[in-house]
Design a protein around this motif. Structure first.
Motif, PDB file in Angstrom:
ATOM      1  N   VAL A 107       2.847  10.646  -2.749  1.00 33.40           N
ATOM      2  CA  VAL A 107       2.149   9.498  -3.342  1.00 33.40           C
ATOM      3  C   VAL A 107       3.068   8.293  -3.511  1.00 33.40           C
ATOM      4  O   VAL A 107       2.624   7.148  -3.411  1.00 33.40           O
ATOM      5  CB  VAL A 107       1.490   9.867  -4.682  1.00 33.40           C
ATOM      6  CG1 VAL A 107       0.389  10.891  -4.475  1.00 33.40           C
ATOM      7  CG2 VAL A 107       2.513  10.369  -5.688  1.00 33.40           C
ATOM      8  N   ASP A 108       4.354   8.536  -3.756  1.00 31.88           N
ATOM      9  CA  ASP A 108       5.266   7.402  -3.911  1.00 31.88           C
ATOM     10  C   ASP A 108       5.457   6.663  -2.588  1.00 31.88           C
ATOM     11  O   ASP A 108       5.476   5.429  -2.552  1.00 31.88           O
ATOM     12  CB  ASP A 108       6.611   7.867  -4.464  1.00 31.88           C
ATOM     13  CG  ASP A 108       6.516   8.334  -5.910  1.00 31.88           C
ATOM     14  OD1 ASP A 108       5.818   7.666  -6.695  1.00 31.88           O
ATOM     15  OD2 ASP A 108       7.125   9.359  -6.251  1.00 31.88           O
ATOM     16  N   ALA A 109       5.580   7.416  -1.501  1.00 34.02           N
ATOM     17  CA  ALA A 109       5.702   6.791  -0.187  1.00 34.02           C
ATOM     18  C   ALA A 109       4.411   6.070   0.192  1.00 34.02           C
ATOM     19  O   ALA A 109       4.429   4.970   0.750  1.00 34.02           O
ATOM     20  CB  ALA A 109       6.057   7.832   0.875  1.00 34.02           C
ATOM     21  N   LEU A 110       3.271   6.690  -0.132  1.00 37.92           N
ATOM     22  CA  LEU A 110       1.984   6.055   0.143  1.00 37.92           C
ATOM     23  C   LEU A 110       1.813   4.784  -0.690  1.00 37.92           C
ATOM     24  O   LEU A 110       1.294   3.779  -0.207  1.00 37.92           O
ATOM     25  CB  LEU A 110       0.837   7.023  -0.157  1.00 37.92           C
ATOM     26  CG  LEU A 110       0.395   7.940   0.980  1.00 37.92           C
ATOM     27  CD1 LEU A 110      -0.718   8.857   0.486  1.00 37.92           C
ATOM     28  CD2 LEU A 110      -0.060   7.152   2.187  1.00 37.92           C
ATOM     29  N   ALA A 111       2.256   4.821  -1.943  1.00 37.68           N
ATOM     30  CA  ALA A 111       2.158   3.634  -2.796  1.00 37.68           C
ATOM     31  C   ALA A 111       2.966   2.487  -2.212  1.00 37.68           C
ATOM     32  O   ALA A 111       2.525   1.326  -2.208  1.00 37.68           O
ATOM     33  CB  ALA A 111       2.639   3.957  -4.205  1.00 37.68           C
ATOM     34  N   ALA A 112       4.152   2.794  -1.682  1.00 36.16           N
ATOM     35  CA  ALA A 112       4.979   1.757  -1.048  1.00 36.16           C
ATOM     36  C   ALA A 112       4.284   1.193   0.181  1.00 36.16           C
ATOM     37  O   ALA A 112       4.308  -0.024   0.431  1.00 36.16           O
ATOM     38  CB  ALA A 112       6.339   2.334  -0.685  1.00 36.16           C
ATOM     39  N   ALA A 113       3.649   2.075   0.970  1.00 34.69           N
ATOM     40  CA  ALA A 113       2.945   1.624   2.176  1.00 34.69           C
ATOM     41  C   ALA A 113       1.724   0.769   1.815  1.00 34.69           C
ATOM     42  O   ALA A 113       1.443  -0.248   2.458  1.00 34.69           O
ATOM     43  CB  ALA A 113       2.524   2.827   3.017  1.00 34.69           C
ATOM     44  N   VAL A 114       0.994   1.186   0.786  1.00 35.43           N
ATOM     45  CA  VAL A 114      -0.165   0.403   0.333  1.00 35.43           C
ATOM     46  C   VAL A 114       0.289  -0.973  -0.135  1.00 35.43           C
ATOM     47  O   VAL A 114      -0.342  -1.995   0.171  1.00 35.43           O
ATOM     48  CB  VAL A 114      -0.906   1.139  -0.798  1.00 35.43           C
ATOM     49  CG1 VAL A 114      -1.922   0.219  -1.469  1.00 35.43           C
ATOM     50  CG2 VAL A 114      -1.601   2.382  -0.261  1.00 35.43           C
ATOM     51  N   ASP A 115       1.395  -1.029  -0.862  1.00 39.35           N
ATOM     52  CA  ASP A 115       1.911  -2.305  -1.347  1.00 39.35           C
ATOM     53  C   ASP A 115       2.338  -3.198  -0.182  1.00 39.35           C
ATOM     54  O   ASP A 115       2.128  -4.419  -0.203  1.00 39.35           O
ATOM     55  CB  ASP A 115       3.084  -2.062  -2.288  1.00 39.35           C
ATOM     56  CG  ASP A 115       3.462  -3.300  -3.082  1.00 39.35           C
ATOM     57  OD1 ASP A 115       2.556  -4.074  -3.451  1.00 39.35           O
ATOM     58  OD2 ASP A 115       4.659  -3.496  -3.342  1.00 39.35           O
ATOM     59  N   SER A 116       2.919  -2.589   0.851  1.00 38.94           N
ATOM     60  CA  SER A 116       3.309  -3.365   2.034  1.00 38.94           C
ATOM     61  C   SER A 116       2.087  -3.949   2.732  1.00 38.94           C
ATOM     62  O   SER A 116       2.111  -5.101   3.192  1.00 38.94           O
ATOM     63  CB  SER A 116       4.099  -2.486   3.006  1.00 38.94           C
ATOM     64  OG  SER A 116       5.340  -2.102   2.450  1.00 38.94           O
ATOM     65  N   ILE A 117       1.019  -3.166   2.809  1.00 38.88           N
ATOM     66  CA  ILE A 117      -0.227  -3.679   3.397  1.00 38.88           C
ATOM     67  C   ILE A 117      -0.803  -4.785   2.522  1.00 38.88           C
ATOM     68  O   ILE A 117      -1.276  -5.818   3.026  1.00 38.88           O
ATOM     69  CB  ILE A 117      -1.239  -2.535   3.587  1.00 38.88           C
ATOM     70  CG1 ILE A 117      -0.811  -1.658   4.769  1.00 38.88           C
ATOM     71  CG2 ILE A 117      -2.657  -3.078   3.798  1.00 38.88           C
ATOM     72  CD1 ILE A 117      -1.668  -0.441   4.990  1.00 38.88           C
ATOM     73  N   ARG A 118      -0.763  -4.597   1.209  1.00 38.61           N
ATOM     74  CA  ARG A 118      -1.271  -5.617   0.293  1.00 38.61           C
ATOM     75  C   ARG A 118      -0.613  -6.964   0.553  1.00 38.61           C
ATOM     76  O   ARG A 118      -1.273  -8.007   0.585  1.00 38.61           O
ATOM     77  CB  ARG A 118      -1.020  -5.180  -1.154  1.00 38.61           C
ATOM     78  CG  ARG A 118      -1.560  -6.121  -2.209  1.00 38.61           C
ATOM     79  CD  ARG A 118      -1.278  -5.577  -3.596  1.00 38.61           C
ATOM     80  NE  ARG A 118       0.133  -5.622  -3.919  1.00 38.61           N
ATOM     81  CZ  ARG A 118       0.744  -6.684  -4.457  1.00 38.61           C
ATOM     82  NH1 ARG A 118       0.047  -7.787  -4.705  1.00 38.61           N
ATOM     83  NH2 ARG A 118       2.024  -6.642  -4.751  1.00 38.61           N
ATOM     84  N   ASN A 119       0.693  -6.944   0.773  1.00 38.61           N
ATOM     85  CA  ASN A 119       1.414  -8.187   1.019  1.00 38.61           C
ATOM     86  C   ASN A 119       1.290  -8.659   2.467  1.00 38.61           C
ATOM     87  O   ASN A 119       1.001  -9.830   2.729  1.00 38.61           O
ATOM     88  CB  ASN A 119       2.897  -7.997   0.661  1.00 38.61           C
ATOM     89  CG  ASN A 119       3.125  -7.844  -0.831  1.00 38.61           C
ATOM     90  OD1 ASN A 119       2.676  -8.663  -1.616  1.00 38.61           O
ATOM     91  ND2 ASN A 119       3.819  -6.798  -1.228  1.00 38.61           N
ATOM     92  N   GLY A 120       1.487  -7.734   3.408  1.00 40.18           N
ATOM     93  CA  GLY A 120       1.506  -8.115   4.819  1.00 40.18           C
ATOM     94  C   GLY A 120       0.162  -8.566   5.349  1.00 40.18           C
ATOM     95  O   GLY A 120       0.082  -9.528   6.133  1.00 40.18           O
ATOM     96  N   THR A 121      -0.893  -7.901   4.952  1.00 39.36           N
ATOM     97  CA  THR A 121      -2.229  -8.280   5.429  1.00 39.36           C
ATOM     98  C   THR A 121      -2.594  -9.685   4.960  1.00 39.36           C
ATOM     99  O   THR A 121      -3.233 -10.450   5.688  1.00 39.36           O
ATOM    100  CB  THR A 121      -3.284  -7.261   4.970  1.00 39.36           C
ATOM    101  OG1 THR A 121      -2.992  -5.994   5.574  1.00 39.36           O
ATOM    102  CG2 THR A 121      -4.692  -7.687   5.380  1.00 39.36           C
ATOM    103  N   GLN A 122      -2.180 -10.027   3.750  1.00 39.84           N
ATOM    104  CA  GLN A 122      -2.465 -11.379   3.264  1.00 39.84           C
ATOM    105  C   GLN A 122      -1.767 -12.439   4.112  1.00 39.84           C
ATOM    106  O   GLN A 122      -2.339 -13.495   4.409  1.00 39.84           O
ATOM    107  CB  GLN A 122      -2.049 -11.512   1.797  1.00 39.84           C
ATOM    108  CG  GLN A 122      -2.934 -10.733   0.840  1.00 39.84           C
ATOM    109  CD  GLN A 122      -2.580 -10.990  -0.601  1.00 39.84           C
ATOM    110  OE1 GLN A 122      -2.886 -12.042  -1.151  1.00 39.84           O
ATOM    111  NE2 GLN A 122      -1.930 -10.020  -1.231  1.00 39.84           N
TER     112      GLN A 122
END
Length: 202
Positions: free
Chosen positions: A154-169
């Motif tokens: 979940v920690d690795a997934l949380a980091a990936a989700v956060d990267s998408i949150r920033n990168g997709t924007q």
């Protein structure tokens, strides 16, 4: 007049500041811009914050102290029956509504301003840590309820989700080929789909 500044809520000033940054950007921003948006005198801001830099620092600290950003994510997460869908809603909610190119560029300029200043950058680090902790908490809830496959990191997934949150924007800001919410939903679904233990039921 001496008591007047205390009648002006900090939230009112900070909301006005966010609007003013979106309109003129951090470089051209003046205390008068914020005062005009908040409906107060420039002297009120000078008396309370002193300088433009201290006002901007106060803005970032206010966001961290009040945890409003994380609370918006949590509210969106709690509103969904499916915790994975709740996580997607939380990230979409954190991004806020679509804004015009100039307003987005002005907010991005503020991020650049923050990254260039060590004191602001340290506060950004605190903000990112709080966001990732909230994302991890959402993912742990999904795992505990059986909506994520056993053993998911979940920690690795949380980091990936956060990267998408920033990168997709950022990608959306360049292309604007679809609404931001749709772009975030698509990219998050692509990331999370292999980890969903309930995908055969959907």
């Amino acid at each position: 007049m001496a008591g007047r500044p205390r009648t002006i809520s900090e939230e009112r000033i900070m909301v006005a500041l966010a609007v003013a940054i979106g309109r003129v950007g951090p470089g051209r921003l003046t205390l008068a811009d914020v005062a005009g948006e908040a409906g107060v005198s420039t002297g009120v801001l000078v008396g309370r914050y002193g300088s433009k830099r201290d006002l901007l620092l106060g803005f970032v600290r206010w966001g961290l102290a009040g945890k409003a950003f994380v609370q918006r994510m949590r509210t969106a997460f709690d509103s969904a029956d499916d915790p994975v869908e709740g996580l997607i809603r939380a990230v979409v909610r954190s991004a806020g509504p679509d804004v015009g190119p100039e307003e987005f560029a002005n907010h991005l300029a503020f991020l650049h301003f923050e990254l260039a200043d060590p004191e602001f950058r340290a506060l950004l680090g605190e903000h990112d840590a709080a966001v990732r902790a909230e994302l991890a908490a959402c993912l742990r809830s999904a795992a505990a309820s059986g909506h994520l496959v056993a053993g998911a990191d979940v920690d690795a997934l949380a980091a990936a989700v956060d990267s998408i949150r920033n990168g997709t924007q950022l990608t959306w800001a360049m292309t604007r080929s679809e609404p931001l919410a749709e772009a975030l939903r698509r990219d998050l679904s692509t990331l999370l789909s292999p980890y969903r233990s309930d995908k055969e039921d959907r």
